[in-house]
Write a protein that holds these residues in place. Structure first.
Motif, PDB file in Angstrom:
ATOM      1  N   UNK A 176       0.839  -1.209   0.000  1.00  0.00           N
ATOM      2  CA  UNK A 176       0.000   0.000   0.000  1.00  0.00           C
ATOM      3  C   UNK A 176       0.870   1.254   0.000  1.00  0.00           C
ATOM      4  N   UNK A 177       1.910   1.251   0.822  1.00  0.00           N
ATOM      5  CA  UNK A 177       2.815   2.410   0.875  1.00  0.00           C
ATOM      6  C   UNK A 177       3.548   2.578  -0.454  1.00  0.00           C
ATOM      7  N   UNK A 178       3.968   1.460  -1.036  1.00  0.00           N
ATOM      8  CA  UNK A 178       4.642   1.524  -2.345  1.00  0.00           C
ATOM      9  C   UNK A 178       3.696   2.099  -3.389  1.00  0.00           C
ATOM     10  N   UNK A 179       2.461   1.631  -3.386  1.00  0.00           N
ATOM     11  CA  UNK A 179       1.475   2.085  -4.363  1.00  0.00           C
ATOM     12  C   UNK A 179       1.192   3.573  -4.214  1.00  0.00           C
ATOM     13  N   UNK A 180       1.275   4.083  -2.982  1.00  0.00           N
ATOM     14  CA  UNK A 180       1.075   5.513  -2.744  1.00  0.00           C
ATOM     15  C   UNK A 180       2.288   6.343  -3.127  1.00  0.00           C
ATOM     16  N   UNK A 181       3.377   5.688  -3.497  1.00  0.00           N
ATOM     17  CA  UNK A 181       4.572   6.403  -3.906  1.00  0.00           C
ATOM     18  C   UNK A 181       5.442   6.859  -2.763  1.00  0.00           C
ATOM     19  N   UNK A 182       5.283   6.244  -1.595  1.00  0.00           N
ATOM     20  CA  UNK A 182       6.095   6.643  -0.439  1.00  0.00           C
ATOM     21  C   UNK A 182       7.564   6.318  -0.655  1.00  0.00           C
ATOM     22  N   UNK A 183       7.850   5.163  -1.267  1.00  0.00           N
ATOM     23  CA  UNK A 183       9.240   4.768  -1.509  1.00  0.00           C
ATOM     24  C   UNK A 183       9.301   3.876  -2.749  1.00  0.00           C
ATOM     25  N   UNK A 184      10.444   3.892  -3.460  1.00  0.00           N
ATOM     26  CA  UNK A 184      10.569   3.109  -4.695  1.00  0.00           C
ATOM     27  C   UNK A 184      11.098   1.692  -4.481  1.00  0.00           C
ATOM     28  N   UNK A 185      11.470   1.364  -3.235  1.00  0.00           N
ATOM     29  CA  UNK A 185      12.085   0.064  -2.968  1.00  0.00           C
ATOM     30  C   UNK A 185      11.515  -0.526  -1.678  1.00  0.00           C
ATOM     31  N   UNK A 186      11.287  -1.842  -1.700  1.00  0.00           N
ATOM     32  CA  UNK A 186      10.859  -2.552  -0.491  1.00  0.00           C
ATOM     33  C   UNK A 186      11.936  -3.562  -0.108  1.00  0.00           C
ATOM     34  N   UNK A 187      12.404  -3.463   1.116  1.00  0.00           N
ATOM     35  CA  UNK A 187      13.390  -4.397   1.652  1.00  0.00           C
ATOM     36  C   UNK A 187      12.685  -5.430   2.527  1.00  0.00           C
ATOM     37  N   UNK A 188      13.148  -6.668   2.461  1.00  0.00           N
ATOM     38  CA  UNK A 188      12.595  -7.741   3.269  1.00  0.00           C
ATOM     39  C   UNK A 188      13.716  -8.365   4.085  1.00  0.00           C
ATOM     40  N   UNK A 189      13.471  -8.610   5.347  1.00  0.00           N
ATOM     41  CA  UNK A 189      14.441  -9.337   6.161  1.00  0.00           C
ATOM     42  C   UNK A 189      14.109 -10.829   6.122  1.00  0.00           C
ATOM     43  N   UNK A 190      15.096 -11.640   6.412  1.00  0.00           N
ATOM     44  CA  UNK A 190      14.942 -13.087   6.304  1.00  0.00           C
ATOM     45  C   UNK A 190      15.248 -13.746   7.649  1.00  0.00           C
ATOM     46  N   UNK A 191      14.204 -14.320   8.283  1.00  0.00           N
ATOM     47  CA  UNK A 191      14.419 -14.990   9.566  1.00  0.00           C
ATOM     48  C   UNK A 191      14.662 -16.492   9.413  1.00  0.00           C
ATOM     49  N   UNK A 192      14.720 -16.960   8.163  1.00  0.00           N
ATOM     50  CA  UNK A 192      15.030 -18.358   7.909  1.00  0.00           C
ATOM     51  C   UNK A 192      13.896 -19.333   8.190  1.00  0.00           C
ATOM     52  N   UNK A 193      12.741 -18.823   8.605  1.00  0.00           N
ATOM     53  CA  UNK A 193      11.619 -19.708   8.939  1.00  0.00           C
ATOM     54  C   UNK A 193      10.867 -20.134   7.671  1.00  0.00           C
ATOM     55  N   UNK A 194      10.189 -21.279   7.787  1.00  0.00           N
ATOM     56  CA  UNK A 194       9.415 -21.789   6.663  1.00  0.00           C
ATOM     57  C   UNK A 194       7.952 -21.945   7.036  1.00  0.00           C
ATOM     58  N   UNK A 195       7.095 -21.829   6.033  1.00  0.00           N
ATOM     59  CA  UNK A 195       5.664 -22.001   6.253  1.00  0.00           C
ATOM     60  C   UNK A 195       5.281 -23.468   6.306  1.00  0.00           C
TER      61      UNK A 195
END
Length: 210
Positions: free
Chosen positions: A64-83
């Motif tokens: 939603x924030x990306x779509x509003x143009x708040x920032x051009x990049x989304x960073x994701x952290x990785x906790x190594x967990x699996x679904x």
């Protein structure tokens, strides 16, 4: 003797009722005290904090924030967990991959999504991981996206760990969902105790450490 016992029992009931009334008044305040936002109109990046149980609501907020143009990049952290087990794919899909899928399905281009390389096990490590990559991605401002009851501790942690960095930190939470207990009644659900009471326990640990 019987009258004395009845009076004692009545006094105990009055005390219990009084404590219950106080708790009903205090409990919502304890929940709402954990909620904070510091929105930014524009930022260089959005960072989505890991959280297996609530990854969908966090990624939806980031999209939603990306779509509003708040920032051009989304960073994701990785906790190594699996679904859980995917019958279709015959594997336990990593949450970091599920998060990317959610973002793409919400309209975020693949090229706008970056997974930070290091494995993280807590909010402090997520902040440290971001700190390492600030120069790599030319980040001078960032919006942290997390769950509603995690927002105050997340902001507090990022503020301290990035205190010596020239970066502006904002935070927005994912809001209430079917997986987030209402602040007025959180104490009536086991998940509420995990998300609200558990958050206060983590606060004590973080405050002592940092």
């Amino acid at each position: 003797r019987g009258d004395a016992q009845m009076r004692r029992a009545l006094n105990v009931l009055i005390i219990i009722a009084g404590l219950a009334a106080v708790w009903v008044l205090i409990a919502p305040w304890l929940a709402t005290r954990l909620i904070v936002e510091r929105p930014l109109e524009k930022a260089d990046a959005i960072i989505v904090l890991s959280g297996s149980y609530v990854y969908k609501e966090r990624t939806r907020k980031a999209a939603e924030l990306y779509d509003r143009g708040v920032a051009p990049r989304i960073l994701i952290t990785n906790d190594g967990e699996r679904g859980g087990w995917s019958q279709k794919e015959q594997t336990n899909i990593p949450y970091v991959e599920l998060e990317q899928r959610e973002l793409v399905s919400a309209g975020v281009p693949v090229e706008a999504i970056t997974v930070l390389t290091g494995l993280v096990t807590g909010t402090d490590e997520e902040a440290k991981e971001l700190a390492k990559d600030l120069d790599t991605y030319s980040i001078k401002s960032v919006v942290v996206v997390t769950s509603v009851y995690h927002s105050r501790r997340a902001l507090w942690t990022f503020d301290r760990i990035l205190a010596d960095k020239a970066v502006t930190i904002g935070i927005e939470h994912a809001g209430m969902s079917d997986r987030t207990p209402n602040p007025n009644y959180w104490w009536l659900k086991p998940r509420g105790w995990q998300m609200v009471a558990g958050e206060y326990v983590k606060w004590v640990v973080y405050y002592a450490y940092y």
